[in-house]
Scaffold this motif. Structure first.
Motif, PDB file in Angstrom:
ATOM      1  N   UNK A   1      55.867  41.028  21.585  1.00 44.42           N
ATOM      2  CA  UNK A   1      57.059  41.263  20.771  1.00 44.42           C
ATOM      3  C   UNK A   1      56.885  42.657  20.170  1.00 44.42           C
ATOM      4  N   UNK A   2      57.871  43.511  20.364  1.00 42.25           N
ATOM      5  CA  UNK A   2      57.770  44.873  19.830  1.00 42.25           C
ATOM      6  C   UNK A   2      58.803  45.102  18.748  1.00 42.25           C
ATOM      7  N   UNK A   3      58.491  46.047  17.844  1.00 41.19           N
ATOM      8  CA  UNK A   3      59.508  46.525  16.905  1.00 41.19           C
ATOM      9  C   UNK A   3      59.683  48.017  17.149  1.00 41.19           C
TER      10      UNK A   3
ATOM     11  N   UNK B   1      64.805  53.314  21.552  1.00 43.41           N
ATOM     12  CA  UNK B   1      63.368  53.005  21.487  1.00 43.41           C
ATOM     13  C   UNK B   1      63.125  51.543  21.867  1.00 43.41           C
ATOM     14  N   UNK B   2      64.012  50.651  21.445  1.00 47.49           N
ATOM     15  CA  UNK B   2      63.865  49.230  21.800  1.00 47.49           C
ATOM     16  C   UNK B   2      63.897  49.065  23.318  1.00 47.49           C
ATOM     17  N   UNK B   3      64.790  49.802  23.967  1.00 50.78           N
ATOM     18  CA  UNK B   3      64.900  49.713  25.424  1.00 50.78           C
ATOM     19  C   UNK B   3      63.609  50.199  26.090  1.00 50.78           C
ATOM     20  N   UNK B   4      63.033  51.270  25.545  1.00 53.80           N
ATOM     21  CA  UNK B   4      61.768  51.788  26.096  1.00 53.80           C
ATOM     22  C   UNK B   4      60.654  50.750  26.000  1.00 53.80           C
ATOM     23  N   UNK B   5      60.585  50.088  24.852  1.00 53.67           N
ATOM     24  CA  UNK B   5      59.537  49.077  24.656  1.00 53.67           C
ATOM     25  C   UNK B   5      59.745  47.906  25.613  1.00 53.67           C
TER      26      UNK B   5
ATOM     27  N   UNK C   1      56.698  50.151  18.679  1.00 56.62           N
ATOM     28  CA  UNK C   1      56.354  49.845  20.070  1.00 56.62           C
ATOM     29  C   UNK C   1      56.747  50.938  21.054  1.00 56.62           C
ATOM     30  N   UNK C   2      57.620  51.868  20.648  1.00 58.30           N
ATOM     31  CA  UNK C   2      57.994  52.965  21.554  1.00 58.30           C
ATOM     32  C   UNK C   2      57.205  54.233  21.254  1.00 58.30           C
TER      33      UNK C   2
END
Ligand code: NDP
Length: 325
Positions: free
Chosen positions: A169-171, A177-181, A149-150
């Motif tokens: 929902x992103x992975x 990267x999670x924060x970016x998504x 997702x990022x």
């Protein structure tokens, strides 16, 4: 002197060779273009490695996405003239400073969209558009799962999916990267290097699962992606960042609840001028409105394309990357 990255033999990033080239004059229906920015895409690595065969053999100039200025116009080209700012996302041969190419593959750029933004969004953004509007028409209230997702396509899917009213929902592969998504509109983000994403999706959705899974990762997320899809939902497998799915089981679609599966590609979705214009206009509109932002998070000189490929394939990049002539 015009220059290009050429591939004379298939292999790793080292086969990307920066060379002087000669560029002719445009023939009927063609234009000569001076590139100002070139988009980096995972598909470029597939042509380099040979996973996707080069349509006209080797040597090959990779790349499918760029923006630039029209330098000369061939016979019979309407609507374009010298000096126009244009971009494209579906024409092999983009890793170069200048090229001659079919005018029918180009779209004119409005003032609101910079060359760099255009080079970073045409292939990735038109892909996000067909995935969200055609492959599975996302509507308010849907729940969608976006892998990587990022990444380039991933951050666009998150923003555009959120804009369409879906719960995204992103992975992604790291906390950053999670924060970016999350910032791009994902309501929930799973670090799939640490957590079992299918179990987490079940928990997040309280067992209802997702209407569609957009999977550009491929082998590493298969078959777990299928466990994230509600009965009669869709598996949209659109890429192979971790390698192509080798062991796909048609029968599992029945066992997991009459699922649908598709393996789409951008090229068939922009194969006619009408389809290209409709897709690009939609993309330009969401970008110009600010609903979808194009994050250019890495820039390299065109001659350093090998370094860009190394970073992309080792999961070092986020969002879009441009190569500068
Ligand atoms: P990305 O910027 O998304 O880069 C790929 C990402 O995939 C990485 O950053 C990484 O994110 C994730 N990933 C997971 N496993 C691996 C692995 N083993 N090796 C490398 N990366 C891995 O690339 P793009 O936006 O250019 O493309 C995304 C996908 O979409 C690709 O598969 C591409 O082929 C596909 N695509 C398909 C199109 C189509 O029409 N079918 C058109 C355009 C793109 P993380 O660390 O978060 O896991």
């Amino acid at each position: 002197m015009p220059a290009a990255i050429r591939i004379h033999e298939l292999g790793g990033p080292d086969v990307l060779t920066y060379e002087d080239i000669t560029v002719g004059e445009p023939g009927p229906g063609e234009v000569k273009l001076r590139h100002t920015a070139i988009g980096l895409n995972f598909i470029d690595t597939y042509f380099r490695s040979g996973l996707y065969p080069a349509p006209n053999g080797l040597p090959l100039i990779p790349g499918n996405e760029a923006a630039g200025v029209v330098e000369a116009v061939g016979e019979g080209v309407n609507g374009l003239r010298r000096g126009d700012r244009v971009a494209y996302g579906s024409s092999l041969g983009a890793y170069c400073t200048e090229r001659v190419m079919p005018a029918a593959l180009l779209v004119k750029l409005p003032d609101a969209i910079s060359d760099e933004t255009a080079a970073a969004m045409m292939l990735k953004g038109m892909t996000a558009r067909y995935l969200l509007r055609q492959t599975y028409p996302v509507k308010a209230g849907d729940t969608i799962l976006v892998h990587a997702a990022a990444g380039g396509v991933g951050l666009l899917l998150c923003q555009w999916g959120h804009h369409l009213g879906a719960t995204v929902i992103g992975t992604a592969g790291s906390p950053e990267k999670c924060e970016m998504a999350r910032e791009a509109g994902a309501a929930y983000v799973i670090n799939y290097r640490e957590e079992d994403f299918a179990a987490r999706v079940k928990e997040i959705t309280e067992g209802a699962l997702c209407d569609v899974v957009y999977d550009g990762v491929g082998q590493a997320t298969y078959p777990a992606s299928l466990d994230c899809i509600r009965p009669r939902g869709l598996f949209a497998s659109f890429g192979n960042a971790s390698g192509p799915i080798q062991n796909f089981s048609l029968l599992s679609l029945s066992q997991k609840g009459s699922l649908y599966a598709t393996r789409p590609t951008l090229f068939t979705h922009v194969a006619t001028r009408e389809a290209l214009e409709a897709n690009a206009a939609d993309l330009m509109a969401v970008v110009a409105s600010g609903a979808v932002k194009i994050p250019v998070n890495q820039r390299y000189k065109l001659k350093d394309a090998a370094e860009a490929h190394r970073d992309l394939e080792s999961r070092q990049t986020t969002g879009s990357t441009v190569l500068l002539p």
